[in-house]
Design a protein around this motif. Structure first.
Motif, PDB file in Angstrom:
ATOM      1  N   GLU A   1       0.808  -1.221   0.000  1.00  0.00           N
ATOM      2  CA  GLU A   1       0.000   0.000   0.000  1.00  0.00           C
ATOM      3  C   GLU A   1       0.839   1.268   0.000  1.00  0.00           C
ATOM      4  N   ALA A   2       2.166   1.122   0.049  1.00  0.00           N
ATOM      5  CA  ALA A   2       3.108   2.255   0.050  1.00  0.00           C
ATOM      6  C   ALA A   2       2.801   3.222   1.190  1.00  0.00           C
ATOM      7  N   LEU A   3       2.781   2.677   2.423  1.00  0.00           N
ATOM      8  CA  LEU A   3       2.517   3.473   3.621  1.00  0.00           C
ATOM      9  C   LEU A   3       3.714   3.425   4.560  1.00  0.00           C
ATOM     10  N   PRO A   4       4.741   4.234   4.310  1.00  0.00           N
ATOM     11  CA  PRO A   4       5.896   4.221   5.215  1.00  0.00           C
ATOM     12  C   PRO A   4       5.565   4.863   6.549  1.00  0.00           C
ATOM     13  N   ARG A   5       6.240   4.428   7.619  1.00  0.00           N
ATOM     14  CA  ARG A   5       6.046   4.962   8.961  1.00  0.00           C
ATOM     15  C   ARG A   5       7.214   5.808   9.426  1.00  0.00           C
ATOM     16  N   GLY A   6       8.380   5.612   8.827  1.00  0.00           N
ATOM     17  CA  GLY A   6       9.550   6.371   9.235  1.00  0.00           C
ATOM     18  C   GLY A   6      10.321   6.858   8.025  1.00  0.00           C
ATOM     19  N   PHE A   7      11.010   7.983   8.194  1.00  0.00           N
ATOM     20  CA  PHE A   7      11.793   8.570   7.114  1.00  0.00           C
ATOM     21  C   PHE A   7      13.160   8.978   7.651  1.00  0.00           C
TER      22      PHE A   7
ATOM     23  N   LEU B   1      23.510   1.774   5.719  1.00  0.00           N
ATOM     24  CA  LEU B   1      22.087   1.785   6.064  1.00  0.00           C
ATOM     25  C   LEU B   1      21.428   0.441   5.773  1.00  0.00           C
ATOM     26  N   SER B   2      21.749  -0.154   4.643  1.00  0.00           N
ATOM     27  CA  SER B   2      21.120  -1.441   4.316  1.00  0.00           C
ATOM     28  C   SER B   2      21.604  -2.543   5.252  1.00  0.00           C
ATOM     29  N   ASN B   3      22.872  -2.518   5.655  1.00  0.00           N
ATOM     30  CA  ASN B   3      23.366  -3.513   6.615  1.00  0.00           C
ATOM     31  C   ASN B   3      22.710  -3.332   7.983  1.00  0.00           C
ATOM     32  N   ALA B   4      22.536  -2.088   8.409  1.00  0.00           N
ATOM     33  CA  ALA B   4      21.865  -1.829   9.690  1.00  0.00           C
ATOM     34  C   ALA B   4      20.406  -2.291   9.636  1.00  0.00           C
ATOM     35  N   ALA B   5      19.748  -2.090   8.502  1.00  0.00           N
ATOM     36  CA  ALA B   5      18.362  -2.542   8.362  1.00  0.00           C
ATOM     37  C   ALA B   5      18.286  -4.068   8.366  1.00  0.00           C
ATOM     38  N   ASN B   6      19.246  -4.731   7.758  1.00  0.00           N
ATOM     39  CA  ASN B   6      19.262  -6.196   7.778  1.00  0.00           C
ATOM     40  C   ASN B   6      19.467  -6.733   9.188  1.00  0.00           C
ATOM     41  N   ARG B   7      20.325  -6.084   9.973  1.00  0.00           N
ATOM     42  CA  ARG B   7      20.509  -6.494  11.367  1.00  0.00           C
ATOM     43  C   ARG B   7      19.236  -6.269  12.177  1.00  0.00           C
ATOM     44  N   ALA B   8      18.526  -5.187  11.906  1.00  0.00           N
ATOM     45  CA  ALA B   8      17.275  -4.914  12.621  1.00  0.00           C
ATOM     46  C   ALA B   8      16.203  -5.936  12.246  1.00  0.00           C
TER      47      ALA B   8
ATOM     48  N   LEU C   1      11.398   0.291   3.065  1.00  0.00           N
ATOM     49  CA  LEU C   1      10.408   0.192   1.995  1.00  0.00           C
ATOM     50  C   LEU C   1      10.926   0.737   0.678  1.00  0.00           C
ATOM     51  N   GLY C   2      11.774   1.751   0.733  1.00  0.00           N
ATOM     52  CA  GLY C   2      12.272   2.300  -0.515  1.00  0.00           C
ATOM     53  C   GLY C   2      13.279   3.404  -0.303  1.00  0.00           C
ATOM     54  N   TRP C   3      13.977   3.725  -1.373  1.00  0.00           N
ATOM     55  CA  TRP C   3      14.980   4.780  -1.393  1.00  0.00           C
ATOM     56  C   TRP C   3      14.545   5.809  -2.421  1.00  0.00           C
ATOM     57  N   GLU C   4      14.494   7.063  -2.037  1.00  0.00           N
ATOM     58  CA  GLU C   4      14.227   8.146  -2.988  1.00  0.00           C
ATOM     59  C   GLU C   4      15.514   8.932  -3.157  1.00  0.00           C
TER      60      GLU C   4
ATOM     61  N   VAL D   1      15.164   7.737   2.882  1.00  0.00           N
ATOM     62  CA  VAL D   1      14.919   6.309   3.102  1.00  0.00           C
ATOM     63  C   VAL D   1      13.571   6.172   3.793  1.00  0.00           C
ATOM     64  N   LYS D   2      12.690   5.339   3.231  1.00  0.00           N
ATOM     65  CA  LYS D   2      11.377   5.090   3.828  1.00  0.00           C
ATOM     66  C   LYS D   2      11.413   3.742   4.543  1.00  0.00           C
ATOM     67  N   THR D   3      10.925   3.716   5.792  1.00  0.00           N
ATOM     68  CA  THR D   3      10.958   2.492   6.593  1.00  0.00           C
ATOM     69  C   THR D   3       9.555   2.123   7.067  1.00  0.00           C
ATOM     70  N   THR D   4       9.407   0.879   7.512  1.00  0.00           N
ATOM     71  CA  THR D   4       8.106   0.416   7.997  1.00  0.00           C
ATOM     72  C   THR D   4       7.810   0.879   9.414  1.00  0.00           C
TER      73      THR D   4
END
Length: 146
Positions: free
Chosen positions: A76-82, A101-108, A118-121, A130-133
């Protein structure tokens, strides 16, 4: 001047997840499996497949396929964090920062499978958003950069 209004604790409580449709009112029947990422819903938590206890693994064959909340957010493209980054330092170290950033997200994601990017602009050479869930993942990425 006194008022006849009765105030309760809920009047002053901050409700973060108040938007309708984002958080179910009741927990779902277990076990569930996410069609998108293969995570399991057991004991009212979404967990990775490798974190499921060996005793519970035979019952996972009976798991009902569904979408986890993070996959639903992605669809639904609804990010919660930026996380917004800009500047000359970013343009000089762009690949290194994106990898960090991608390695930190993988650890999380190992701890919480619902925390994802969710995506990179990319706006030109000097800006990234960076959009996060989750808001917590965005904060974690910010701390990692610091």
């Amino acid at each position: 001047m006194r008022s006849n209004k009765r105030y309760t604790n809920t009047t002053f409580t901050k409700r973060v997840d108040h938007e309708e449709g984002l958080r179910p009112m009741r927990h779902a029947l277990e076990p569930l499996v996410c069609k998108g990422r293969g995570t399991f819903y057991l004991h009212q938590h979404w967990t990775n497949a490798r974190d499921v206890p060996r005793k519970k693994r035979p019952s996972l064959g009976l798991a009902f396929p569904t979408l986890c909340p993070a996959c639903r957010q992605q669809r639904e493209a609804l990010p919660r964090g930026f996380v917004h980054l800009d500047g000359t330092f970013l343009s000089l170290h762009r690949e290194e920062i994106e990898r960090l950033l991608s390695n930190a997200a993988n650890r999380a994601t190992e701890n919480n499978p619902l925390a994802r990017i969710l995506g990179w602009e990319r706006s030109g050479i000097r800006q990234i958003t960076v959009k996060t869930t989750t808001e917590h993942l965005a904060q974690r990425l910010g701390h990692e950069l610091q």
